[in-house]
Design a protein around this motif. Sequence first.
Motif, PDB file in Angstrom:
ATOM      1  N   LYS A   8       0.834  -1.203   0.000  1.00  0.00           N
ATOM      2  CA  LYS A   8       0.000   0.000   0.000  1.00  0.00           C
ATOM      3  C   LYS A   8       0.870   1.255   0.000  1.00  0.00           C
ATOM      4  CE  LYS A   8      -4.053  -1.952   2.343  1.00  0.00           C
ATOM      5  NZ  LYS A   8      -4.870  -1.918   3.589  1.00  0.00           N
ATOM      6  N   GLY A   9       1.928   1.227   0.813  1.00  0.00           N
ATOM      7  CA  GLY A   9       2.820   2.371   0.854  1.00  0.00           C
ATOM      8  C   GLY A   9       3.482   2.640  -0.479  1.00  0.00           C
ATOM      9  N   GLN A  10       3.909   1.593  -1.153  1.00  0.00           N
ATOM     10  CA  GLN A  10       4.536   1.746  -2.463  1.00  0.00           C
ATOM     11  C   GLN A  10       3.557   2.327  -3.482  1.00  0.00           C
ATOM     12  OE1 GLN A  10       6.022  -2.183  -3.337  1.00  0.00           O
ATOM     13  NE2 GLN A  10       7.391  -2.189  -1.560  1.00  0.00           N
ATOM     14  N   ILE A  11       2.292   1.917  -3.387  1.00  0.00           N
ATOM     15  CA  ILE A  11       1.278   2.432  -4.308  1.00  0.00           C
ATOM     16  C   ILE A  11       1.051   3.922  -4.073  1.00  0.00           C
ATOM     17  CG2 ILE A  11      -1.185   2.337  -4.884  1.00  0.00           C
ATOM     18  CD1 ILE A  11      -1.029  -0.700  -4.386  1.00  0.00           C
ATOM     19  N   ILE A  12       1.021   4.328  -2.796  1.00  0.00           N
ATOM     20  CA  ILE A  12       0.835   5.751  -2.494  1.00  0.00           C
ATOM     21  C   ILE A  12       1.996   6.576  -3.029  1.00  0.00           C
ATOM     22  CG2 ILE A  12       0.716   7.435  -0.616  1.00  0.00           C
ATOM     23  CD1 ILE A  12      -0.766   5.217   0.998  1.00  0.00           C
ATOM     24  N   ILE A  13       3.217   6.105  -2.811  1.00  0.00           N
ATOM     25  CA  ILE A  13       4.386   6.839  -3.306  1.00  0.00           C
ATOM     26  C   ILE A  13       4.383   6.893  -4.831  1.00  0.00           C
ATOM     27  CG2 ILE A  13       6.901   6.850  -3.436  1.00  0.00           C
ATOM     28  CD1 ILE A  13       5.730   7.735  -0.739  1.00  0.00           C
ATOM     29  N   GLN A  14       3.976   5.814  -5.481  1.00  0.00           N
ATOM     30  CA  GLN A  14       3.869   5.833  -6.929  1.00  0.00           C
ATOM     31  C   GLN A  14       2.840   6.873  -7.380  1.00  0.00           C
ATOM     32  OE1 GLN A  14       2.900   2.033  -8.679  1.00  0.00           O
ATOM     33  NE2 GLN A  14       2.783   2.843 -10.751  1.00  0.00           N
ATOM     34  N   VAL A  16       2.044   9.600  -5.758  1.00  0.00           N
ATOM     35  CA  VAL A  16       2.671  10.911  -5.575  1.00  0.00           C
ATOM     36  C   VAL A  16       3.594  11.223  -6.754  1.00  0.00           C
ATOM     37  CG1 VAL A  16       4.235  12.282  -4.142  1.00  0.00           C
ATOM     38  CG2 VAL A  16       2.540  10.785  -3.052  1.00  0.00           C
ATOM     39  N   ASN A  17       4.425  10.277  -7.120  1.00  0.00           N
ATOM     40  CA  ASN A  17       5.400  10.504  -8.188  1.00  0.00           C
ATOM     41  C   ASN A  17       4.735  10.765  -9.537  1.00  0.00           C
ATOM     42  OD1 ASN A  17       7.495  10.120  -6.373  1.00  0.00           O
ATOM     43  ND2 ASN A  17       7.763   7.960  -6.875  1.00  0.00           N
ATOM     44  N   GLU A  18       3.602  10.118  -9.771  1.00  0.00           N
ATOM     45  CA  GLU A  18       2.969  10.211 -11.083  1.00  0.00           C
ATOM     46  C   GLU A  18       1.911  11.306 -11.167  1.00  0.00           C
ATOM     47  OE1 GLU A  18       1.532   6.334 -12.156  1.00  0.00           O
ATOM     48  OE2 GLU A  18       3.555   5.451 -12.236  1.00  0.00           O
ATOM     49  N   THR A  19       1.605  11.950 -10.061  1.00  0.00           N
ATOM     50  CA  THR A  19       0.605  13.012 -10.071  1.00  0.00           C
ATOM     51  C   THR A  19       1.189  14.280 -10.684  1.00  0.00           C
ATOM     52  OG1 THR A  19      -0.574  12.154  -8.143  1.00  0.00           O
ATOM     53  CG2 THR A  19      -0.863  14.484  -8.647  1.00  0.00           C
ATOM     54  N   GLU A  20       0.527  14.782 -11.715  1.00  0.00           N
ATOM     55  CA  GLU A  20       0.921  16.041 -12.343  1.00  0.00           C
ATOM     56  C   GLU A  20       0.144  17.175 -11.686  1.00  0.00           C
ATOM     57  OE1 GLU A  20       0.564  15.879 -16.563  1.00  0.00           O
ATOM     58  OE2 GLU A  20       1.853  14.107 -16.770  1.00  0.00           O
ATOM     59  N   VAL A  21       0.845  18.257 -11.392  1.00  0.00           N
ATOM     60  CA  VAL A  21       0.252  19.340 -10.614  1.00  0.00           C
ATOM     61  C   VAL A  21       0.374  20.643 -11.413  1.00  0.00           C
ATOM     62  CG1 VAL A  21       0.191  20.454  -8.359  1.00  0.00           C
ATOM     63  CG2 VAL A  21       1.060  18.123  -8.557  1.00  0.00           C
ATOM     64  N   PRO A  22      -0.674  21.043 -12.145  1.00  0.00           N
ATOM     65  CA  PRO A  22      -0.610  22.270 -12.946  1.00  0.00           C
ATOM     66  C   PRO A  22      -0.419  23.504 -12.072  1.00  0.00           C
ATOM     67  CG  PRO A  22      -2.501  20.913 -13.554  1.00  0.00           C
ATOM     68  CD  PRO A  22      -1.956  20.346 -12.286  1.00  0.00           C
ATOM     69  N   VAL A  36       1.790  15.275   6.399  1.00  0.00           N
ATOM     70  CA  VAL A  36       1.243  15.437   5.050  1.00  0.00           C
ATOM     71  C   VAL A  36       2.372  15.457   4.027  1.00  0.00           C
ATOM     72  CG1 VAL A  36      -0.835  16.684   5.790  1.00  0.00           C
ATOM     73  CG2 VAL A  36       1.245  17.976   5.228  1.00  0.00           C
ATOM     74  N   ILE A  37       1.999  15.124   2.799  1.00  0.00           N
ATOM     75  CA  ILE A  37       2.872  15.297   1.648  1.00  0.00           C
ATOM     76  C   ILE A  37       2.268  16.396   0.797  1.00  0.00           C
ATOM     77  CG2 ILE A  37       3.975  14.198  -0.345  1.00  0.00           C
ATOM     78  CD1 ILE A  37       3.328  11.479   0.950  1.00  0.00           C
ATOM     79  N   ILE A  38       3.093  17.336   0.358  1.00  0.00           N
ATOM     80  CA  ILE A  38       2.657  18.425  -0.510  1.00  0.00           C
ATOM     81  C   ILE A  38       3.462  18.341  -1.799  1.00  0.00           C
ATOM     82  CG2 ILE A  38       2.339  20.915  -0.744  1.00  0.00           C
ATOM     83  CD1 ILE A  38       0.849  19.768   1.652  1.00  0.00           C
ATOM     84  N   LYS A  39       2.771  18.398  -2.939  1.00  0.00           N
ATOM     85  CA  LYS A  39       3.484  18.373  -4.216  1.00  0.00           C
ATOM     86  C   LYS A  39       3.036  19.522  -5.102  1.00  0.00           C
ATOM     87  CE  LYS A  39       4.855  15.505  -8.143  1.00  0.00           C
ATOM     88  NZ  LYS A  39       4.735  14.187  -8.841  1.00  0.00           N
ATOM     89  N   GLY A  40       4.030  20.205  -5.700  1.00  0.00           N
ATOM     90  CA  GLY A  40       3.743  21.288  -6.630  1.00  0.00           C
ATOM     91  C   GLY A  40       4.989  21.700  -7.375  1.00  0.00           C
ATOM     92  N   ASP A  41       4.850  22.001  -8.641  1.00  0.00           N
ATOM     93  CA  ASP A  41       5.964  22.495  -9.469  1.00  0.00           C
ATOM     94  C   ASP A  41       7.162  21.548  -9.419  1.00  0.00           C
ATOM     95  OD1 ASP A  41       7.159  24.160 -11.271  1.00  0.00           O
ATOM     96  OD2 ASP A  41       7.705  25.717  -9.818  1.00  0.00           O
ATOM     97  N   GLY A  42       6.898  20.248  -9.375  1.00  0.00           N
ATOM     98  CA  GLY A  42       7.963  19.262  -9.414  1.00  0.00           C
ATOM     99  C   GLY A  42       8.650  19.008  -8.091  1.00  0.00           C
ATOM    100  N   LEU A  43       8.205  19.678  -7.013  1.00  0.00           N
ATOM    101  CA  LEU A  43       8.788  19.483  -5.691  1.00  0.00           C
ATOM    102  C   LEU A  43       7.852  18.644  -4.823  1.00  0.00           C
ATOM    103  CD1 LEU A  43      10.274  22.917  -4.562  1.00  0.00           C
ATOM    104  CD2 LEU A  43      11.526  20.870  -5.220  1.00  0.00           C
ATOM    105  N   THR A  44       8.433  17.744  -4.042  1.00  0.00           N
ATOM    106  CA  THR A  44       7.672  16.952  -3.083  1.00  0.00           C
ATOM    107  C   THR A  44       8.155  17.304  -1.686  1.00  0.00           C
ATOM    108  OG1 THR A  44       7.393  15.146  -4.673  1.00  0.00           O
ATOM    109  CG2 THR A  44       7.017  14.634  -2.356  1.00  0.00           C
ATOM    110  N   VAL A  45       7.228  17.832  -0.879  1.00  0.00           N
ATOM    111  CA  VAL A  45       7.542  18.341   0.452  1.00  0.00           C
ATOM    112  C   VAL A  45       6.826  17.479   1.486  1.00  0.00           C
ATOM    113  CG1 VAL A  45       7.422  20.339   1.995  1.00  0.00           C
ATOM    114  CG2 VAL A  45       7.719  20.682  -0.479  1.00  0.00           C
ATOM    115  N   TYR A  46       7.562  16.982   2.464  1.00  0.00           N
ATOM    116  CA  TYR A  46       6.984  16.269   3.598  1.00  0.00           C
ATOM    117  C   TYR A  46       6.977  17.198   4.802  1.00  0.00           C
ATOM    118  CZ  TYR A  46       7.189  11.752   1.198  1.00  0.00           C
ATOM    119  OH  TYR A  46       6.978  10.705   0.319  1.00  0.00           O
TER     120      TYR A  46
END
Length: 283
Positions: A8-14, A16-22, A36-46
């Motif tokens: 399940k953890g691997q699926i969540i990380i996948q 995150v990696n594959e989510t495109e954020v306009p 929380v995990i925050i993603k935007g402009d190619g950056l992933t912030v924990y």
Amino acid sequence: MNTQNSRKGQIIIQEVNETEVPYGTLAVWFLGQESVIIKGDGLTVYIDPYVSENPHRTYPAPIGPEDITNADICLITHDHLDHLDTGSIPSIVKNNADVRFMAPAVCAAPLHELGVQEDQLLTANPENWIELGPKLKVLPVTASHEQLDRDSEGLPHYVGYILQLNGVTLYHAGDTVLFPELIETVSRQTIDLAMLPINGRDYFRNQRDIAGNMDYREAVEFAAVAGFETVIPLHYDIFAGNAENPGYFVDYLYRHFPEQKFHVMARAERFIYVSPKAFLNSK
């Protein structure tokens, strides 16, 4: 972590990696408590990644420490173990060679003991915007986990963070009660998305050495006073003795401020936030 949870953890990380954020949006994943995990402009912030095993948790972490292989930035709000997770930080350092940390100065020694190098760690100095590269600006905000504790240099033990990323301004309050300077500092910013603790505090928890936070009523009133576009409740679900029903937050908000936007996140949910101002600016 058992095999099923690991998958399940691997699926969540996948995801995150594959989510495109306009531009004008942020993707948010909720890991429980204030993690929380925050993603935007190619950056992933924990922020406060608390994902290690603990027999007192009411449910297992959606991901494990070993799953975190995509961290660009890790923001720590304070040194309590459900925020500065000694069971997760070593794996994050090991599996993310270029990760950078920001934390209050009081967290420096424990973070170094967990493997964070001097050049990886920035001090969360409130009231000063800090540029973490060309894409992310962070403003640490002094917090009060029932106490306005400071170190010998006058720097706070507890902070929240305001992030400007991908055309969106996000506020993560960390652990804090409300006090005038906090409300004034945050209200000066135009916050798109705010994430606030709602578990409150009381005499009996204090007697068990559990420091408290704003409660759900205060969080709702804070959102209204500060003009947050959307608000998400946090810190109510992992420990049975320090929990709250997020439905109370929703009910109070709906009865008193029915036009206030909000979102209550399911465990490990991906929430895509779209900033109205960014959308209008694109027209």
